[in-house]
Design an enzyme around this catalytic site. Structure first.
Site, short mmCIF file in Angstrom:
data_model
loop_
_atom_site.label_atom_id
_atom_site.label_comp_id
_atom_site.label_asym_id
_atom_site.label_seq_id
_atom_site.Cartn_x
_atom_site.Cartn_y
_atom_site.Cartn_z
N TYR A 109 0.87 -1.19 0.00
CA TYR A 109 0.00 0.00 0.00
C TYR A 109 0.90 1.23 0.00
CZ TYR A 109 -3.28 3.56 1.51
OH TYR A 109 -4.04 4.70 1.58
N GLU A 197 -3.59 7.48 -4.13
CA GLU A 197 -3.49 6.20 -3.45
C GLU A 197 -3.21 5.08 -4.45
OE1 GLU A 197 -6.14 4.41 0.02
OE2 GLU A 197 -7.06 4.06 -1.93
#
Ligand code: ADP
Ligand code: MG
Length: 388
Positions: A109, A197
């Site tokens: 992530y 993101e």
């Protein structure tokens, strides 16, 4: 403002952030053509909606041959996708992204955002990618690394290396991650983003790093400065009522309750909603009609509120500062008559010419309840909504 994954990946491309090769398609035939052009052994068909969580609900599908590419595109296009990040109606799928199928070794992530509490731009990285970051933060916070960027010094190479080592990356991968982070930082600054993101950022079988997913939010207040970003806006992904409100300079957000709220000023609107909650009710919307309220705006605001069939009563809370209370009262009366409002409307006015305003709203023969005190007005509207 949000954009689609395929658009975010175009921007990634321009900023040297590696991502899978692919292209968007609006028909199954186009999707097949894209797959043919990409070549390879397999493809991924991804529904393009302004929401994540697609993988878990059939919005991301692996196709083993061209027939499946057509089949999955056919299944998705024209439908609505409901994910954990949408409301119960979901969002329309008007295009799909067809990209190569990559062998995943590990999923990470990585995101960059503006952290208001530290007043810094920060990177967030985790070895637990592909999952909901909020859940990781809750269950295993030790797996999350945050890295603030000093506004004067900018992002430093050693910071990228620190992230790379914490993710267990080695050799050329460290350089590759540095390039990705540099690209994210530059894109973030250049285009006034509020968040970028990548979830997941993958390590392929051959050790390559790729942004498999891409999500970018932009600052609404800055987007007018970026015509390229503005051109990526897709109104079909936004709430119809919120789009409509924008045209009339109204700030409207749909909520789940049954009490319509019409207020001037965002702060007063928040306070009004709080008070409705405190008195046991639930607001159906946030609505700020703005400073220079006029009859047209009040009418449009009523139309918006009433287009939500769950609304059982309306609370108008307007402070007559620039616009006088009697002018607002006549506006409310005109609006109620013009669009035949039959549900109860509690009106609390305060400010210049308040007495004249209240007088206009008394004994009208309409379903109007003038109130002189906000707490009382909130109690009254909650009771009226419950009585229906
Ligand atoms: P979402 O976050 O909306 O569920 P993602 O783009 O993150 O959508 O895709 C979900 C999952 O599907 C990823 O975590 C990854 O495992 C898999 N996936 C997505 N794109 C590809 C691809 N091009 N090749 C291989 N797997 C993929
Ligand atoms: Mg994802």
């Amino acid at each position: 403002m949000n954009i689609h994954e395929y658009q975010a990946k175009q921007l990634f491309n321009a900023y040297g952030i590696a991502s899978p090769k692919g292209m968007f398609a609006t028909t199954p035939q186009e999707a097949v053509n894209v797959a043919k052009e990409l070549g390879g052994e397999g493809w991924v068909v991804k529904a393009q909606v302004h929401a994540g969580g697609r993988g878990k609900v059939g919005g991301v599908k692996v196709a083993k041959d061209l027939t499946q590419v057509a089949e999955y595109s056919e299944e998705m296009l024209g439908k609505r996708l409901v994910t954990i990040q949408t409301d119960h109606l979901g969002l329309p799928i008007n295009s799909v992204l067809v990209e190569g199928l990559y062998p995943i070794q590990r999923e990470f992530y990585l995101s960059i955002l503006l952290d208001r509490s530290t007043e810094r731009i920060i990177f967030i990285a985790s070895i637990a990618g592909g999952m909901d970051i909020e859940a990781i933060a809750h269950d295993s916070p030790e797996q999350i690394m945050t890295l603030p960027v000093h506004p004067a010094a900018g992002m430093q190479g050693y910071q990228c290396r620190k992230v790379a080592y914490s993710l267990g990356l080695k050799g050329g991968q460290v350089k590759a991650l540095t390039k990705i982070m540099q690209g994210m930082y530059d894109l973030f600054i250049d285009k006034d983003a509020t968040q970028i993101e990548i979830n997941p950022l993958i390590e392929t079988d051959s050790g390559e790093l790729l942004a498999l997913d891409a999500k970018i939010n932009f600052d609404d207040n800055a987007v007018a400065l970026h015509s390229d970003i503005l051109a990526m806006k897709d109104p079909s992904q936004e709430d119809d009522k919120e789009n409509y409100a924008q045209q009339y300079g109204l700030n409207y957000i749909t909520l789940e309750g049954n009490i319509g709220c019409m207020v001037n000023g965002a702060g007063l609107a928040m306070a009004t909603m709080d008070l409705v909650k405190l008195k046991g009710g639930a607001p159906a919307n946030f609505l700020d009609v703005g400073g220079g309220t006029n009859v047209e705006k009040v009418c449009e605001a009523f139309k918006l509120i009433l287009s939500d069939t769950s609304v059982k009563a309306v609370l108008v809370n307007i402070f007559g500062g620039i616009v006088q209370c009697d002018v607002i009262a006549s506006g409310i009366l005109a609006a109620i008559e013009q669009i035949h409002v039959t549900i109860p409307v509690v009106v609390r006015l305060e400010g210049t010419n308040v007495e004249e305003g209240r007088a206009l709203l008394t004994n009208t023969g309409l379903n109007i309840y003038p109130a002189d005190d906000l707490a009382h007005a909130a109690e009254q509207v909650v009771a009226l909504a419950e009585a229906v």
